[in-house]
Motif scaffolding. Structure first.
Motif, PDB file in Angstrom:
ATOM      1  N   ARG A 185       0.832  -1.208   0.000  1.00 23.30           N
ATOM      2  CA  ARG A 185       0.000   0.000   0.000  1.00 23.30           C
ATOM      3  C   ARG A 185       0.871   1.265   0.000  1.00 23.30           C
ATOM      4  NH1 ARG A 185      -5.623  -0.439   2.510  1.00 23.30           N
ATOM      5  NH2 ARG A 185      -6.697  -1.410   0.739  1.00 23.30           N
ATOM      6  N   ARG A 188       2.043   1.938  -3.481  1.00 24.17           N
ATOM      7  CA  ARG A 188       0.994   2.028  -4.509  1.00 24.17           C
ATOM      8  C   ARG A 188       0.762   0.719  -5.268  1.00 24.17           C
ATOM      9  NH1 ARG A 188       3.464   6.318  -8.067  1.00 24.17           N
ATOM     10  NH2 ARG A 188       1.732   5.763  -9.443  1.00 24.17           N
ATOM     11  N   GLU A 190      -1.623  -2.230  -4.974  1.00 20.81           N
ATOM     12  CA  GLU A 190      -2.812  -2.645  -4.229  1.00 20.81           C
ATOM     13  C   GLU A 190      -2.928  -4.168  -4.233  1.00 20.81           C
ATOM     14  OE1 GLU A 190      -5.932  -2.362  -1.768  1.00 20.81           O
ATOM     15  OE2 GLU A 190      -4.668  -0.682  -2.431  1.00 20.81           O
ATOM     16  N   PRO A 218      -8.989  -1.118  -4.363  1.00 24.35           N
ATOM     17  CA  PRO A 218      -9.019  -2.094  -3.273  1.00 24.35           C
ATOM     18  C   PRO A 218     -10.052  -3.189  -3.527  1.00 24.35           C
ATOM     19  CG  PRO A 218      -9.017   0.150  -2.407  1.00 24.35           C
ATOM     20  CD  PRO A 218      -9.224   0.266  -3.884  1.00 24.35           C
TER      21      PRO A 218
END
Length: 247
Positions: A185, A188, A190, A218
Motif C-alpha cells: 500500500r 501504490r 494494491e 481495493p
C-alpha cells in the motif's frame, strides 16, 4: 557444449521440457519458486516481465512455458547469475530471457521507471541475524537473509519498475504478511490476490503467495488454500499437477 562447474548437475525442470543447472553447495530451487511461477498472472503474448532475486533462473525458465513476453532476471550473486545464464542458453531461450548481474535497488536507474508489465520476486525471507547465527555458506546466507535487500527494497523497487496497472507477485512467509500488505500500500501496489500454502491439513500455513496491481482499486481476493502433502507425506493432486503436470 554445456560446461558444468564444481558439484553442479543438470536437472529436469519438473513438468516442463527444460533443464536447469543446480548445485547442492550453491543453489537449488525450492517449491516456493515453482508456486510463484504458476501463481502470477502473465500476458500470453506480448509484454515485459522482470524477475528479481532470480537465483539460478528458475522462475523465468518456468514462465517461458506460459508466456512469449520478453523477460529479464536479476541476480546479485555472480555464481548464481552464471548458472542461470548457462541454463537459459542451454534451453535455447536467450532470445526471450536476459539475465542481469546486479543489485535490484539499482535496476530502476539502469532500465528506467514504469517500464514493466509484471514483476516477480522470491526474496530473502529472514532479517539478517548476528554473524554467529548466519549460515556459513555465503550463497545460502545471501539467498535466505536480507543482507543485500530488505522486503521494503523489494516492494519499492517493484513499484518503480511497474507501469500503472502492472502486476507484482511475491512469495514469502505468513509471519511477514502485515509487513507485505502495508509496504504494498505504501508503494501504490494494491493487494488483489492472496493464497496461503499449508504443509499438511491441520498445520499452520508456512508460505503465502500475493499479487497486487500498481494503482489498482481495493478488492483483495483470498484464493482457496494449497495443501502440499497428504497424511502419507505424498504430494496432494494439485501440487502434483503443478510440479509434474499430472492430472
Amino acid at each position: 557444449m554445456l560446461e558444468l562447474k564444481g558439484d553442479e548437475r543438470l536437472d529436469y525442470l519438473l513438468a516442463e521440457r527444460l533443464r536447469i543447472i543446480q548445485s547442492p553447495s550453491v543453489f537449488s530451487f525450492s517449491l516456493d519458486a515453482v508456486l510463484l511461477s504458476k501463481f502470477v498472472s502473465v500476458p500470453i503474448q506480448k509484454g515485459k516481465l522482470i524477475d528479481m532475486c532470480s537465483g539460478n533462473g528458475v522462475v523465468p525458465l518456468l514462465l517461458s512455458t506460459r508466456t512469449k513476453a520478453s523477460m529479464i532476471g536479476v541476480e546479485i550473486q555472480e555464481r548464481l547469475y552464471d548458472m542461470a545464464k548457462r541454463s537459459i542458453d542451454y534451453n535455447g531461450l536467450s532470445g526471450q530471457i536476459h539475465m542481469m548481474h546486479g543489485d535490484i535497488k539499482e535496476i530502476p536507474g539502469q532500465l528506467g521507471h514504469s517500464k514493466f508489465d509484471v514483476v516477480t520476486c522470491n526474496p530473502p525471507y529472514f532479517p539478517t541475524p548476528s554473524k554467529e547465527e548466519i549460515n556459513q555458506n555465503e550463497h545460502f546466507a545471501i539467498a535466505r537473509h536480507e543482507i543485500y535487500c530488505t522486503l521494503e527494497d523489494v516492494v519499492r523497487t517493484s513499484s518503480q519498475l511497474l507501469r500503472q496497472g502492472g502486476k507484482a507477485a511475491f512469495v514469502h512467509r505468513p509471519g511477514r504478511l502485515m509487513d507485505i500488505l502495508s509496504l504494498m500500500r505504501k508503494y501504490r501496489i494494491e493487494p488483489k490476490r492472496l493464497q496461503f500454502v499449508y504443509p499438511k491439513a491441520g498445520k499452520e500455513a508456512n508460505t503465502i503467495l500475493i499479487e497486487g496491481i500498481k494503482d489498482g482499486k481495493p478488492d483483495l481476493k483470498i484464493l482457496p488454500p494449497l495443501v502440499v502433502y497428504n497424511e502419507d507425506h505424498e504430494y496432494n493432486p494439485e501440487i502434483r499437477r503443478i510440479l509434474y503436470g499430472e492430472e
